[in-house]
Every structure is written in structure tokens, then in C-alpha cells.
Design a protein around this motif. Structure first.
Motif, PDB file in Angstrom:
ATOM      1  N   LYS A 283      46.145   4.040  22.363  1.00 15.59           N
ATOM      2  CA  LYS A 283      47.350   3.295  22.007  1.00 15.59           C
ATOM      3  C   LYS A 283      46.930   1.909  21.524  1.00 15.59           C
ATOM      4  N   VAL A 284      47.817   1.290  20.772  1.00 13.64           N
ATOM      5  CA  VAL A 284      47.530  -0.040  20.246  1.00 13.64           C
ATOM      6  C   VAL A 284      47.881  -1.081  21.298  1.00 13.64           C
ATOM      7  N   ARG A 285      46.938  -1.973  21.587  1.00  8.60           N
ATOM      8  CA  ARG A 285      47.155  -3.030  22.567  1.00  8.60           C
ATOM      9  C   ARG A 285      47.068  -4.384  21.887  1.00  8.60           C
ATOM     10  N   ILE A 286      48.095  -5.210  22.069  1.00  8.29           N
ATOM     11  CA  ILE A 286      48.131  -6.539  21.473  1.00  8.29           C
ATOM     12  C   ILE A 286      47.986  -7.573  22.579  1.00  8.29           C
ATOM     13  N   ARG A 287      46.984  -8.455  22.410  1.00 10.18           N
ATOM     14  CA  ARG A 287      46.729  -9.485  23.424  1.00 10.18           C
ATOM     15  C   ARG A 287      46.515 -10.820  22.715  1.00 10.18           C
ATOM     16  N   LEU A 288      47.565 -11.635  22.677  1.00  8.99           N
ATOM     17  CA  LEU A 288      47.490 -12.919  21.990  1.00  8.99           C
ATOM     18  C   LEU A 288      46.959 -14.030  22.892  1.00  8.99           C
ATOM     19  N   LEU A 289      47.182 -13.914  24.189  1.00  2.00           N
ATOM     20  CA  LEU A 289      46.748 -14.955  25.118  1.00  2.00           C
ATOM     21  C   LEU A 289      45.848 -14.368  26.188  1.00  2.00           C
ATOM     22  N   PRO A 290      44.847 -15.120  26.625  1.00  5.46           N
ATOM     23  CA  PRO A 290      44.439 -16.433  26.090  1.00  5.46           C
ATOM     24  C   PRO A 290      43.926 -16.320  24.663  1.00  5.46           C
ATOM     25  N   ARG A 291      43.887 -17.448  23.956  1.00  6.62           N
ATOM     26  CA  ARG A 291      43.464 -17.457  22.561  1.00  6.62           C
ATOM     27  C   ARG A 291      42.070 -16.850  22.421  1.00  6.62           C
ATOM     28  N   LYS A 292      41.933 -16.005  21.422  1.00 12.63           N
ATOM     29  CA  LYS A 292      40.661 -15.311  21.197  1.00 12.63           C
ATOM     30  C   LYS A 292      39.813 -16.044  20.154  1.00 12.63           C
ATOM     31  N   ARG A 293      38.516 -16.040  20.375  1.00 11.24           N
ATOM     32  CA  ARG A 293      37.552 -16.621  19.430  1.00 11.24           C
ATOM     33  C   ARG A 293      37.356 -15.635  18.281  1.00 11.24           C
ATOM     34  N   ILE A 294      37.643 -16.070  17.069  1.00  9.89           N
ATOM     35  CA  ILE A 294      37.575 -15.220  15.886  1.00  9.89           C
ATOM     36  C   ILE A 294      36.470 -15.745  14.966  1.00  9.89           C
ATOM     37  N   LEU A 295      35.487 -14.903  14.687  1.00 12.57           N
ATOM     38  CA  LEU A 295      34.359 -15.295  13.855  1.00 12.57           C
ATOM     39  C   LEU A 295      34.431 -14.580  12.506  1.00 12.57           C
ATOM     40  N   VAL A 296      34.212 -15.323  11.433  1.00 13.82           N
ATOM     41  CA  VAL A 296      34.123 -14.728  10.099  1.00 13.82           C
ATOM     42  C   VAL A 296      32.987 -15.414   9.357  1.00 13.82           C
ATOM     43  N   ARG A 297      32.209 -14.615   8.648  1.00 13.33           N
ATOM     44  CA  ARG A 297      31.108 -15.158   7.863  1.00 13.33           C
ATOM     45  C   ARG A 297      30.981 -14.405   6.544  1.00 13.33           C
ATOM     46  N   ALA A 298      30.821 -15.157   5.456  1.00 14.89           N
ATOM     47  CA  ALA A 298      30.510 -14.569   4.154  1.00 14.89           C
ATOM     48  C   ALA A 298      29.006 -14.631   3.952  1.00 14.89           C
ATOM     49  N   GLY A 299      28.421 -13.502   3.570  1.00 15.11           N
ATOM     50  CA  GLY A 299      27.006 -13.474   3.272  1.00 15.11           C
ATOM     51  C   GLY A 299      26.739 -13.823   1.815  1.00 15.11           C
ATOM     52  N   ALA A 300      25.480 -13.917   1.456  1.00 11.36           N
ATOM     53  CA  ALA A 300      25.108 -14.180   0.070  1.00 11.36           C
ATOM     54  C   ALA A 300      25.525 -13.007  -0.806  1.00 11.36           C
ATOM     55  N   PRO A 301      25.797 -13.242  -2.090  1.00 12.45           N
ATOM     56  CA  PRO A 301      26.166 -12.137  -2.982  1.00 12.45           C
ATOM     57  C   PRO A 301      25.151 -10.999  -2.916  1.00 12.45           C
ATOM     58  N   VAL A 302      25.656  -9.779  -2.891  1.00 14.64           N
ATOM     59  CA  VAL A 302      24.789  -8.603  -2.814  1.00 14.64           C
ATOM     60  C   VAL A 302      24.016  -8.455  -4.125  1.00 14.64           C
ATOM     61  N   ASP A 303      22.734  -8.219  -4.008  1.00 11.10           N
ATOM     62  CA  ASP A 303      21.895  -8.056  -5.195  1.00 11.10           C
ATOM     63  C   ASP A 303      22.043  -6.635  -5.738  1.00 11.10           C
ATOM     64  N   LEU A 304      22.810  -6.513  -6.803  1.00  5.04           N
ATOM     65  CA  LEU A 304      23.032  -5.214  -7.450  1.00  5.04           C
ATOM     66  C   LEU A 304      22.330  -5.154  -8.797  1.00  5.04           C
ATOM     67  N   SER A 305      21.361  -6.032  -9.012  1.00  4.19           N
ATOM     68  CA  SER A 305      20.692  -6.099 -10.316  1.00  4.19           C
ATOM     69  C   SER A 305      19.972  -4.797 -10.668  1.00  4.19           C
ATOM     70  N   ALA A 306      19.538  -4.052  -9.653  1.00  5.18           N
ATOM     71  CA  ALA A 306      18.826  -2.795  -9.908  1.00  5.18           C
ATOM     72  C   ALA A 306      19.729  -1.748 -10.551  1.00  5.18           C
ATOM     73  N   PHE A 307      21.046  -1.963 -10.466  1.00 10.72           N
ATOM     74  CA  PHE A 307      21.996  -0.971 -10.983  1.00 10.72           C
ATOM     75  C   PHE A 307      22.630  -1.402 -12.299  1.00 10.72           C
ATOM     76  N   ALA A 308      22.413  -2.644 -12.710  1.00  9.70           N
ATOM     77  CA  ALA A 308      23.055  -3.170 -13.913  1.00  9.70           C
ATOM     78  C   ALA A 308      22.529  -2.474 -15.165  1.00  9.70           C
ATOM     79  N   GLY A 309      23.454  -2.190 -16.084  1.00  5.67           N
ATOM     80  CA  GLY A 309      23.073  -1.604 -17.355  1.00  5.67           C
ATOM     81  C   GLY A 309      22.787  -0.119 -17.324  1.00  5.67           C
ATOM     82  N   ARG A 310      22.924   0.505 -16.172  1.00  2.70           N
ATOM     83  CA  ARG A 310      22.686   1.936 -16.059  1.00  2.70           C
ATOM     84  C   ARG A 310      24.010   2.698 -16.112  1.00  2.70           C
ATOM     85  N   PRO A 311      23.998   3.957 -16.554  1.00  4.05           N
ATOM     86  CA  PRO A 311      25.235   4.751 -16.556  1.00  4.05           C
ATOM     87  C   PRO A 311      25.820   4.823 -15.148  1.00  4.05           C
TER      88      PRO A 311
END
Length: 266
Positions: free
Chosen positions: A191-219
Motif C-alpha cells: 500500500k502507499v504510505r505518505i509520511r510528511l513529518l518529520p521533514r525528510k532529507r531530500i538529495l538530488v544531484r545532476a551528473g556530468a553529461p553522458v558521453d555518447l560520442s561513440a554513437f554519434a553519426g551511426r545509424p
């Protein structure tokens, strides 16, 4: 867990010095403005956001961000994060959510993109995502397609949508990791449980752009898309590992294989 630049970024979550800078975001419109007016105070009241890696999110131009999915709450978390990166998020989301009274009208009017799975309209979301990126927008694609079923909540293997949009448009893919949303709304536990209190620590991080150069220009074949998607998902897992202070698994959980094994055992 933050360096000097992240500490400077952290200040902007609560109205720091960056608040005086010109805002490069495109016009948000009434409905997205309404979402911001509702979500930001809610997040600051009921969560403790810790946002890092924002220097990795391009401030302009088309981009795809690929997040892990751990809770029904994390779209709010990630949308708030993208807003604090000075961008307007355009999420691809399940069409069923767009049918919810009031909420569906708001998110649709706010420019989010419905995904009609296994229907004649399934390709529309992909075309809309490509068009949004080509307009210079910031488009969010959940590669897993659903909340992770990995027992330790690591990302699963992904679907190819994010890779396809990136390879067709040449835009960067930013791996995005979040942790803590599962403490607010716990999903898939019977079942879905919602717990707003106490306040929860929320972490978000953006990483460096993914290197997709090996796939560029290919079908763009299915094999190529799956290879590129594997690279993207491991980048997401590595970024999550940085947040959790743990080493992600070398082999990601495969939901299809797990379901097939379950059917064989039955």
C-alpha cells in the motif's frame, strides 16, 4: 558532501544571492506559474532539500535529463530541482495521470507530455519530446519507465527513449539521481504510505553529461539504442552512488528478466 560551488548553489533553494540574477528561463505561463506557487512552498515546508551538481545542467538549449525513479513523490522533487537549475522541466508522464480531475488539467496546461503506452498514440510522446528539445527545452525522460523494483532501490535497466531523443537531436543527456523521496511516499510495499513529518532529507544531484560520442553519426538501430541506454543507466547509477555514498551494482536489475523467471517458476 558539497564543494564551494554547491554551497553557493544551495543558497538559492532558500532565496540566496542567485535570486538577484536575470532569469534566463523561457516564459513559464500561468499554469506552470501556478505549479511553482504550489510546489515550492510545499517542498520547503515538508522537506529538507539538498541540491548539488547544478553546474552540470545546461542553462539554455535543448537537453534531456534522465532520472532514477524511486517513488511517486520524486516527480515533484525533480521538478523543483530543475526549476532551481533555472530551467522549466517538461516531463514525459503516464497518460493516466493526465486524466485525473484538476491535476490532469494543470499538468497538461503546464506543458508536460503524456505517454500513451501500447496504443496508436504511443509515438506522439516521442515526437513531442523531440520537438520540445529542438525548441531548446529541458525534457525529462524516466528511462526505467516505472518505479524501480531493485531490492536495494538502484536503477534498473532502461528503455531507449532518452537515448533516441538525444541521438536524433544531438542534445546532451544529464543523469539525475534522487534519494529520500521514498521516505515521503513509500511505493510498492502493498500500500502507499505518505509520511510528511518529520521533514525528510531530500538529495538530488545532476551528473556530468553522458558521453555518447561513440554513437554519434551511426545509424540509429535498436542495438545502438540499447547500447547507448546502458551507458546512460550506468551514469544514473553512478550519480546515485555518489549521493548514497555506496558503490552501485555492475549489473543493473532487469525487470523483464525477473518477470520471465517468475513466470517460469510459477
Amino acid at each position: 558532501m558539497t564543494d564551494g560551488s554547491d554551497e553557493h548553489q544551495e543558497a538559492s533553494v532558500n532565496g540566496g544571492p542567485r535570486g538577484d540574477r536575470p532569469d534566463p528561463r523561457p516564459r513559464r505561463g500561468f499554469w506552470f506559474g501556478l505549479v511553482v506557487a504550489l510546489v515550492k512552498p510545499f517542498m520547503l515546508t515538508f522537506t529538507k532539500p539538498e541540491f548539488t551538481g547544478r553546474e552540470n545542467m545546461p542553462r539554455s538549449g535543448g537537453v534531456v535529463f534522465a532520472p532514477n525513479h524511486i517513488s511517486h513523490f520524486d516527480p515533484l522533487v525533480l521538478g523543483f530541482y530543475i526549476w532551481e537549475c533555472r530551467r522549466i522541466p517538461r516531463f514525459l508522464g503516464k497518460a493516466s495521470v493526465f486524466k485525473i480531475p484538476v491535476i490532469g488539467r494543470i499538468i497538461s496546461s503546464a506543458g508536460q507530455i503524456p505517454v500513451y503506452r501500447e496504443s496508436s498514440q504511443a509515438a506522439d510522446a516521442f515526437r513531442d519530446a523531440v520537438a520540445a528539445v529542438e525548441r531548446g527545452e529541458c525534457v525529462g525522460v524516466y528511462p526505467e519507465g516505472t518505479i524501480t523494483r531493485d531490492p536495494d532501490m538502484w536503477p534498473m535497466t532502461g528503455k531507449t527513449g532518452a537515448a533516441r531523443v538525444a541521438l536524433m537531436t544531438g542534445c546532451p543527456v544529464i543523469p539525475l539521481a534522487n534519494w529520500g523521496a521514498q521516505e515521503v511516499i513509500e511505493s510498492y510495499t502493498g500500500k502507499v504510505r505518505i509520511r510528511l513529518l518529520p521533514r525528510k532529507r531530500i538529495l538530488v544531484r545532476a551528473g556530468a553529461p553522458v558521453d555518447l560520442s561513440a554513437f554519434a553519426g551511426r545509424p540509429i538501430t535498436n542495438e545502438l539504442l540499447h547500447e547507448a541506454t546502458e551507458v546512460i543507466m550506468h551514469a544514473v547509477a553512478e550519480t546515485l552512488g555518489e549521493l548514497r555514498g555506496e558503490t552501485p551494482p555492475k549489473e543493473l536489475f532487469d525487470l523483464r528478466k525477473d518477470r520471465s523467471n517468475g513466470e517460469e517458476k510459477a
